[in-house]
Design a protein around this motif. Structure first.
Motif, PDB file in Angstrom:
ATOM      1  N   ALA A  50       0.826  -1.204   0.000  1.00 32.79           N
ATOM      2  CA  ALA A  50       0.000   0.000   0.000  1.00 32.79           C
ATOM      3  C   ALA A  50       0.866   1.261   0.000  1.00 32.79           C
ATOM      4  O   ALA A  50       0.581   2.221  -0.714  1.00 32.79           O
ATOM      5  CB  ALA A  50      -0.932  -0.011   1.207  1.00 32.79           C
ATOM      6  N   CYS A  51       1.920   1.239   0.808  1.00 33.19           N
ATOM      7  CA  CYS A  51       2.801   2.405   0.876  1.00 33.19           C
ATOM      8  C   CYS A  51       3.553   2.621  -0.432  1.00 33.19           C
ATOM      9  O   CYS A  51       3.881   3.758  -0.786  1.00 33.19           O
ATOM     10  CB  CYS A  51       3.784   2.256   2.032  1.00 33.19           C
ATOM     11  N   ALA A  52       3.820   1.539  -1.163  1.00 30.74           N
ATOM     12  CA  ALA A  52       4.480   1.667  -2.467  1.00 30.74           C
ATOM     13  C   ALA A  52       3.589   2.411  -3.456  1.00 30.74           C
ATOM     14  O   ALA A  52       4.076   3.044  -4.404  1.00 30.74           O
ATOM     15  CB  ALA A  52       4.848   0.289  -3.010  1.00 30.74           C
ATOM     16  N   ARG A  53       2.275   2.346  -3.233  1.00 29.51           N
ATOM     17  CA  ARG A  53       1.342   3.118  -4.065  1.00 29.51           C
ATOM     18  C   ARG A  53       1.188   4.548  -3.543  1.00 29.51           C
ATOM     19  O   ARG A  53       1.048   5.488  -4.318  1.00 29.51           O
ATOM     20  CB  ARG A  53      -0.032   2.435  -4.094  1.00 29.51           C
ATOM     21  N   LEU A  54       1.196   4.673  -2.214  1.00 31.30           N
ATOM     22  CA  LEU A  54       0.928   5.969  -1.604  1.00 31.30           C
ATOM     23  C   LEU A  54       2.116   6.917  -1.635  1.00 31.30           C
ATOM     24  O   LEU A  54       1.964   8.095  -2.008  1.00 31.30           O
ATOM     25  CB  LEU A  54       0.484   5.758  -0.149  1.00 31.30           C
ATOM     26  N   PHE A  55       3.282   6.462  -1.238  1.00 32.13           N
ATOM     27  CA  PHE A  55       4.414   7.367  -1.039  1.00 32.13           C
ATOM     28  C   PHE A  55       4.890   8.104  -2.293  1.00 32.13           C
ATOM     29  O   PHE A  55       5.297   9.272  -2.199  1.00 32.13           O
ATOM     30  CB  PHE A  55       5.584   6.620  -0.394  1.00 32.13           C
ATOM     31  N   PRO A  56       4.868   7.487  -3.487  1.00 36.60           N
ATOM     32  CA  PRO A  56       5.258   8.262  -4.665  1.00 36.60           C
ATOM     33  C   PRO A  56       4.312   9.436  -4.938  1.00 36.60           C
ATOM     34  O   PRO A  56       4.693  10.415  -5.591  1.00 36.60           O
ATOM     35  CB  PRO A  56       5.190   7.230  -5.805  1.00 36.60           C
ATOM     36  N   VAL A  57       3.094   9.332  -4.421  1.00 39.71           N
ATOM     37  CA  VAL A  57       2.099  10.394  -4.622  1.00 39.71           C
ATOM     38  C   VAL A  57       2.092  11.371  -3.453  1.00 39.71           C
ATOM     39  O   VAL A  57       1.987  12.585  -3.638  1.00 39.71           O
ATOM     40  CB  VAL A  57       0.689   9.771  -4.789  1.00 39.71           C
ATOM     41  N   ALA A  58       2.203  10.842  -2.241  1.00 44.60           N
ATOM     42  CA  ALA A  58       2.143  11.678  -1.043  1.00 44.60           C
ATOM     43  C   ALA A  58       2.932  11.024   0.081  1.00 44.60           C
ATOM     44  O   ALA A  58       2.523   9.984   0.599  1.00 44.60           O
ATOM     45  CB  ALA A  58       0.691  11.873  -0.616  1.00 44.60           C
ATOM     46  N   ASN A  59       4.061  11.640   0.449  1.00 47.36           N
ATOM     47  CA  ASN A  59       4.861  11.094   1.546  1.00 47.36           C
ATOM     48  C   ASN A  59       5.265  12.178   2.553  1.00 47.36           C
ATOM     49  O   ASN A  59       6.256  12.042   3.264  1.00 47.36           O
ATOM     50  CB  ASN A  59       6.105  10.370   1.022  1.00 47.36           C
ATOM     51  N   THR A  60       4.461  13.236   2.619  1.00 46.99           N
ATOM     52  CA  THR A  60       4.631  14.268   3.640  1.00 46.99           C
ATOM     53  C   THR A  60       3.250  14.579   4.216  1.00 46.99           C
ATOM     54  O   THR A  60       2.230  14.314   3.564  1.00 46.99           O
ATOM     55  CB  THR A  60       5.224  15.565   3.061  1.00 46.99           C
ATOM     56  N   PRO A  61       3.195  15.146   5.409  1.00 49.87           N
ATOM     57  CA  PRO A  61       1.881  15.506   5.967  1.00 49.87           C
ATOM     58  C   PRO A  61       1.115  16.456   5.062  1.00 49.87           C
ATOM     59  O   PRO A  61      -0.103  16.308   4.871  1.00 49.87           O
ATOM     60  CB  PRO A  61       2.243  16.173   7.301  1.00 49.87           C
ATOM     61  N   GLN A  62       1.811  17.407   4.488  1.00 51.42           N
ATOM     62  CA  GLN A  62       1.145  18.368   3.596  1.00 51.42           C
ATOM     63  C   GLN A  62       0.555  17.677   2.366  1.00 51.42           C
ATOM     64  O   GLN A  62      -0.562  18.002   1.940  1.00 51.42           O
ATOM     65  CB  GLN A  62       2.153  19.456   3.161  1.00 51.42           C
ATOM     66  N   ALA A  63       1.311  16.734   1.807  1.00 48.47           N
ATOM     67  CA  ALA A  63       0.843  16.039   0.599  1.00 48.47           C
ATOM     68  C   ALA A  63      -0.342  15.125   0.914  1.00 48.47           C
ATOM     69  O   ALA A  63      -1.266  14.995   0.099  1.00 48.47           O
ATOM     70  CB  ALA A  63       1.985  15.233  -0.018  1.00 48.47           C
ATOM     71  N   ILE A  64      -0.325  14.496   2.085  1.00 47.09           N
ATOM     72  CA  ILE A  64      -1.457  13.652   2.491  1.00 47.09           C
ATOM     73  C   ILE A  64      -2.714  14.506   2.639  1.00 47.09           C
ATOM     74  O   ILE A  64      -3.802  14.131   2.180  1.00 47.09           O
ATOM     75  CB  ILE A  64      -1.154  12.925   3.815  1.00 47.09           C
ATOM     76  N   LEU A  65      -2.565  15.663   3.280  1.00 44.97           N
ATOM     77  CA  LEU A  65      -3.716  16.558   3.446  1.00 44.97           C
ATOM     78  C   LEU A  65      -4.238  17.022   2.092  1.00 44.97           C
ATOM     79  O   LEU A  65      -5.453  17.112   1.878  1.00 44.97           O
ATOM     80  CB  LEU A  65      -3.326  17.765   4.310  1.00 44.97           C
ATOM     81  N   ALA A  66      -3.332  17.304   1.166  1.00 43.65           N
ATOM     82  CA  ALA A  66      -3.746  17.736  -0.171  1.00 43.65           C
ATOM     83  C   ALA A  66      -4.456  16.615  -0.914  1.00 43.65           C
ATOM     84  O   ALA A  66      -5.348  16.875  -1.744  1.00 43.65           O
ATOM     85  CB  ALA A  66      -2.524  18.208  -0.966  1.00 43.65           C
ATOM     86  N   LEU A  67      -4.070  15.387  -0.618  1.00 42.96           N
ATOM     87  CA  LEU A  67      -4.695  14.235  -1.259  1.00 42.96           C
ATOM     88  C   LEU A  67      -6.156  14.117  -0.848  1.00 42.96           C
ATOM     89  O   LEU A  67      -7.007  13.688  -1.638  1.00 42.96           O
ATOM     90  CB  LEU A  67      -3.921  12.971  -0.873  1.00 42.96           C
TER      91      LEU A  67
END
Length: 212
Positions: A50-67
């Motif tokens: 799951a993280c291999a899918r998530l981290f390339p897209v969002a791996n910071t708190p700001q990016a997760i919130l933007a997601l």
């Protein structure tokens, strides 16, 4: 169990696995925090996928919130309890941004104040990300500690406190990983592989099985 025997046990575990680490995939403290938050009642293999899918897209708190919550759920829906985990991760990211400048805090109190982060998760982060000599007691460590008699206790906090008191200082930083790996691959819950155990002669478990 005496101090000399404990020292021998950890010396052998170190010889067997000189550089132990978590089997979760991470490169930053936030990635590790995310992986650990997602790992409850899930396998490391499943979390890593799951993280291999998530981290390339969002791996910071700001990016997760933007997601966004729905976007986050899409990336982790293969993991059990993903709805609750997604909500906790979003709340955690918001707190990290608003209270910690987007960085993962390095104190137990600040970590345990984050949604979904308990004592065990805080210990994992402090130990694995920041090198502090904490010991996170999960089911594997609880079983191995009691079974071998390295540190006996009726609950995880009691076992943790005894481990911190009895594990020799030179082994304390890596003890968490050695015990988890030993419980995961050798000292199994139902059928411990005593026949291939590197500490069998030092272990005080009375019901050993001749299984390799």
């Amino acid at each position: 169990m005496n101090a000399h025997k404990r020292h021998q046990i950890f010396a052998r575990l170190r010889e067997h696995t000189p550089k132990p680490t978590t089997e979760l995939a991470w490169t930053t403290p936030f990635e590790l925090l995310t992986a650990v938050l997602l790992s409850a009642q899930a396998t490391d293999v499943g979390v890593n996928k799951a993280c291999a899918r998530l981290f390339p897209v969002a791996n910071t708190p700001q990016a997760i919130l933007a997601l966004g919550l729905d976007g986050l759920k899409e990336h982790i829906r293969t993991i059990g309890l993903y709805n609750t985990k997604a909500e906790n991760l979003m709340k955690t990211c918001r707190m990290l941004v608003e209270q910690h400048g987007g960085e993962v805090p390095q104190t137990r109190a600040d970590l345990e104040a984050l949604p979904g982060v308990g004592r065990k998760t805080a210990n994992v982060i402090l130990n694995t990300a920041f090198g502090q000599p904490t010991i996170a007691v999960d089911t594997h460590i609880f079983r191995v500690s009691n079974r071998t008699r390295i540190a006996t206790g009726k609950n995880v906090v009691e076992v943790e406190q005894k481990l911190l008191r009895h594990v020799p200082r030179e082994f304390r930083r890596d003890a968490h990983h050695w015990l988890i790996l030993h419980g995961r691959y050798t000292c199994l819950a139902r059928k411990p592989r005593c026949g291939s155990c590197v500490i069998e002669d030092l272990c005080e478990f009375p019901d050993k099985l001749d299984i390799a």
